[in-house]
Scaffold this active site. Structure first.
Site, mmCIF file in Angstrom:
data_model
loop_
_atom_site.group_PDB
_atom_site.id
_atom_site.type_symbol
_atom_site.label_atom_id
_atom_site.label_comp_id
_atom_site.label_asym_id
_atom_site.label_seq_id
_atom_site.Cartn_x
_atom_site.Cartn_y
_atom_site.Cartn_z
ATOM 1 N N GLU A 185 0.815 -1.235 0.000
ATOM 2 C CA GLU A 185 0.000 0.000 0.000
ATOM 3 C C GLU A 185 0.845 1.281 0.000
ATOM 4 O OE1 GLU A 185 -2.790 -0.469 3.230
ATOM 5 O OE2 GLU A 185 -3.391 -2.435 2.549
ATOM 6 N N GLU A 301 -6.110 -10.682 -1.477
ATOM 7 C CA GLU A 301 -6.924 -10.505 -0.256
ATOM 8 C C GLU A 301 -8.413 -10.412 -0.582
ATOM 9 O OE1 GLU A 301 -5.519 -7.263 2.138
ATOM 10 O OE2 GLU A 301 -3.411 -7.653 1.686
HETATM 11 O O1 G3I Z 1 -6.849 -8.806 19.555
HETATM 12 C C1 G3I Z 1 -5.499 -8.349 19.602
HETATM 13 C C2 G3I Z 1 -5.157 -7.825 20.992
HETATM 14 O O2 G3I Z 1 -5.245 -8.884 21.937
HETATM 15 C C3 G3I Z 1 -3.742 -7.263 20.962
HETATM 16 O O3 G3I Z 1 -3.424 -6.699 22.213
HETATM 17 C C4 G3I Z 1 -3.604 -6.209 19.881
HETATM 18 C C5 G3I Z 1 -2.155 -5.745 19.807
HETATM 19 O O4 G3I Z 1 -1.815 -5.403 18.519
HETATM 20 O O5 G3I Z 1 -3.981 -6.762 18.601
HETATM 21 C C6 G3I Z 1 -5.347 -7.236 18.587
HETATM 22 O O6 G3I Z 1 -5.605 -7.816 17.319
HETATM 23 C C7 G3I Z 1 -5.787 -6.858 16.256
HETATM 24 C C8 G3I Z 1 -6.914 -7.385 15.375
HETATM 25 O O7 G3I Z 1 -7.074 -6.530 14.241
HETATM 26 C C9 G3I Z 1 -8.230 -7.484 16.127
HETATM 27 O O8 G3I Z 1 -8.621 -6.203 16.490
HETATM 28 C C10 G3I Z 1 -4.503 -6.821 15.441
HETATM 29 O O9 G3I Z 1 -3.461 -6.259 16.195
HETATM 30 C C11 G3I Z 1 -4.726 -5.990 14.193
HETATM 31 O O10 G3I Z 1 -3.558 -6.072 13.358
HETATM 32 C C12 G3I Z 1 -5.916 -6.549 13.421
HETATM 33 O O11 G3I Z 1 -6.202 -5.725 12.292
HETATM 34 C C13 G3I Z 1 -5.781 -6.295 11.064
HETATM 35 C C14 G3I Z 1 -5.362 -5.153 10.130
HETATM 36 O O12 G3I Z 1 -5.001 -5.666 8.841
HETATM 37 C C15 G3I Z 1 -4.161 -4.400 10.664
HETATM 38 O O13 G3I Z 1 -3.066 -5.282 10.786
HETATM 39 C C16 G3I Z 1 -6.948 -7.058 10.454
HETATM 40 O O14 G3I Z 1 -7.300 -8.160 11.271
HETATM 41 C C17 G3I Z 1 -6.532 -7.529 9.062
HETATM 42 O O15 G3I Z 1 -7.610 -8.188 8.400
HETATM 43 C C18 G3I Z 1 -6.105 -6.344 8.214
HETATM 44 O O16 G3I Z 1 -5.656 -6.832 6.974
HETATM 45 C C19 G3I Z 1 -5.232 -5.827 6.034
HETATM 46 C C20 G3I Z 1 -4.021 -6.364 5.296
HETATM 47 O O17 G3I Z 1 -3.011 -6.693 6.229
HETATM 48 C C21 G3I Z 1 -3.554 -5.345 4.265
HETATM 49 N N1 G3I Z 1 -4.640 -5.018 3.338
HETATM 50 C C22 G3I Z 1 -5.852 -4.530 3.999
HETATM 51 C C23 G3I Z 1 -6.345 -5.553 5.009
HETATM 52 C C24 G3I Z 1 -7.632 -5.096 5.664
HETATM 53 O O18 G3I Z 1 -7.402 -3.930 6.378
#
Ligand code: G3I
Length: 392
Positions: A185, A301
């Site tokens: 990105e 994705e």
């Molecule tokens: O639940 C944990 C928590 O216990 C912990 O303390 C915290 C610390 O980082 O993380 C929490 O989990 C988070 C999760 O969302 C649930 O809320 C993750 O960190 C977080 O990374 C996650 O968000 C993810 C996002 O990317 C950012 O990394 C999404 O699941 C994921 O589907 C999304 O995927 C992205 C691709 O990587 C790139 N393209 C877009 C896509 C959608 O945004």
């Protein structure tokens, strides 16, 4: 106070009422328009009949393609039904969290001088045990950076941090990774740069050459893996997506002209039916232009958000399946496309539940399997797209 005052108050009230009625009428008309637009997406005559019950993995492989999914350690390690469905349907895995700098409960980079490979190792070993290909996501991104990053990484040490991360992570998994999203990105036209680049922390710290540098470091670290530039918003017949396709193409042309060791474009394909017009020919043309640079293409994705669709599951599933089939039937006509990865396999584990929930709080239904791991019309649509795709 005189009658005039009363008259003017009454007149203001009437004017206000009129204005409110007018606004209400406009809102109602707009809602009717969008409801008609959405209904128009549905074609009750589309049945999405797929021949037989052969898995998506096998249908893809029959055409020289790969089908896979994103998974999270907590889901894959604890949900036996999901694990069984992954083993049946998928030929590749990509960790949704575990190989980002800082995501999930046990992040890869807990501190500036440490790497925690436990989650990534479990995922890579799971893939090997189940004879699944594995892809890495992602080495250089502006999101999911650790809390310590901002106060630790600066212009003087950024190159060292970038090099250490890429080399340490890629050499740890060298030879085990089908492809890596090296840079994710990097284009954002909203940042109003003439080169279309996103003003990420990496751009601010290292300048525009950070992308070329990342790919060169990656090529040195694991010569056996495909090096991918991954991005979103490349799908629709809208001015925004058209402008982004042009900007991404310019970036790829520039990298290729510099001899940057880049092998593929990753198109995320997070789709949102309703307000976005889709034009198969415009997608085909973009894929052709990318392939003409000698690059492979991966749909990395894919999912179809249903937040703007009717709550009726039959209609919602039919519209979503139509979006998958229309998109993939165009994309898979381009033989440079080598893989289709959905961002999750089951509705039980979609990021959209948290990040793009429905206003009516109905569970989202963006993926091939429902929350009970049963195949949906989306599964049929992907199966049909693989069955009709030209052999690679
Ligand atoms: O639940 C944990 C928590 O216990 C912990 O303390 C915290 C610390 O980082 O993380 C929490 O989990 C988070 C999760 O969302 C649930 O809320 C993750 O960190 C977080 O990374 C996650 O968000 C993810 C996002 O990317 C950012 O990394 C999404 O699941 C994921 O589907 C999304 O995927 C992205 C691709 O990587 C790139 N393209 C877009 C896509 C959608 O945004």
């Amino acid at each position: 106070m005189g009658n005039n005052w009363l008259l003017s108050r009454r007149r203001i009230f009437k004017l206000g009422l009129g204005a409110l009625t007018g606004i209400g009428a406009v809102v109602a008309a707009k809602n009717i328009y969008w409801s008609q637009q959405i209904q128009a997406l549905d074609n009750p005559n589309r049945t999405f009949i797929a021949s037989g019950k052969v898995s998506l993995k096998e249908r893809a492989a029959a055409k020289g393609l790969i089908y896979g999914t994103a998974v999270r350690y907590p889901d894959l390690s604890l949900d036996v039904k999901l694990a069984a469905s992954v083993a049946l349907e998928c030929g590749m895995l990509v960790p949704e969290w575990e190989l980002k700098w800082f995501a999930g409960k046990q992040p890869l980079r807990p501190s500036p001088d440490s790497f925690d490979f436990q989650m990534g190792d479990w995922m890579v070993n799971y893939a090997k045990t189940h004879d699944l290909l594995f892809r890495g996501h992602t080495l250089v991104w502006h999101e999911s950076l650790p809390p310590w990053f901002r106060n630790t990484v600066n212009r003087q040490n950024a190159r060292e941090f970038l090099a250490q991360h890429i080399k340490t992570v890629m050499q740890h998994y060298a030879g085990k990774i089908h492809s890596w999203d090296v840079v994710n990105e990097a284009i954002n036209l909203g940042d109003n740069r003439s080169d279309g680049l996103r003003t990420t922390p990496w751009l601010k710290l290292l300048g525009t050459d950070y992308i070329d540098l990342a790919f060169r470091l990656a090529a040195e670290s694991d010569p056996q893996t495909l090096l991918v530039y991954n991005d979103f918003g490349l799908d629709y017949d809208t001015p925004q997506d058209e402008a982004k396709r042009i900007a991404v193409l310019k970036l790829l042309e520039k990298l290729k002209s510099k001899g940057t060791p880049i092998h593929a474009l990753g198109i995320q394909a997070h789709l949102l039916p309703g307000k976005n017009k889709f034009n198969q020919e415009k997608l085909r043309r973009f894929l052709r232009d990318v392939a003409s640079l000698g690059l492979k293409i991966m749909i990395t994705e894919m999912d179809v958000a249903d937040k703007d669709l009717p709550v009726d599951i039959k209609i919602r599933d039919r519209i979503i399946a139509g979006v998958y089939e229309d998109y993939l039937s165009a994309a898979l006509d381009e033989k440079a496309v080598i893989a289709v990865i959905t961002w999750g396999l089951s509705d039980r584990n979609s990021w959209l539940s948290e990040f793009q929930p429905r206003d009516d709080h109905a569970p989202v239904r963006p993926l091939p399997l429902d929350a009970q791991m049963q195949r949906k019309l989306v599964w049929n649509a992907i199966a049909r797209a693989f069955d009709h795709a030209p052999k690679r």
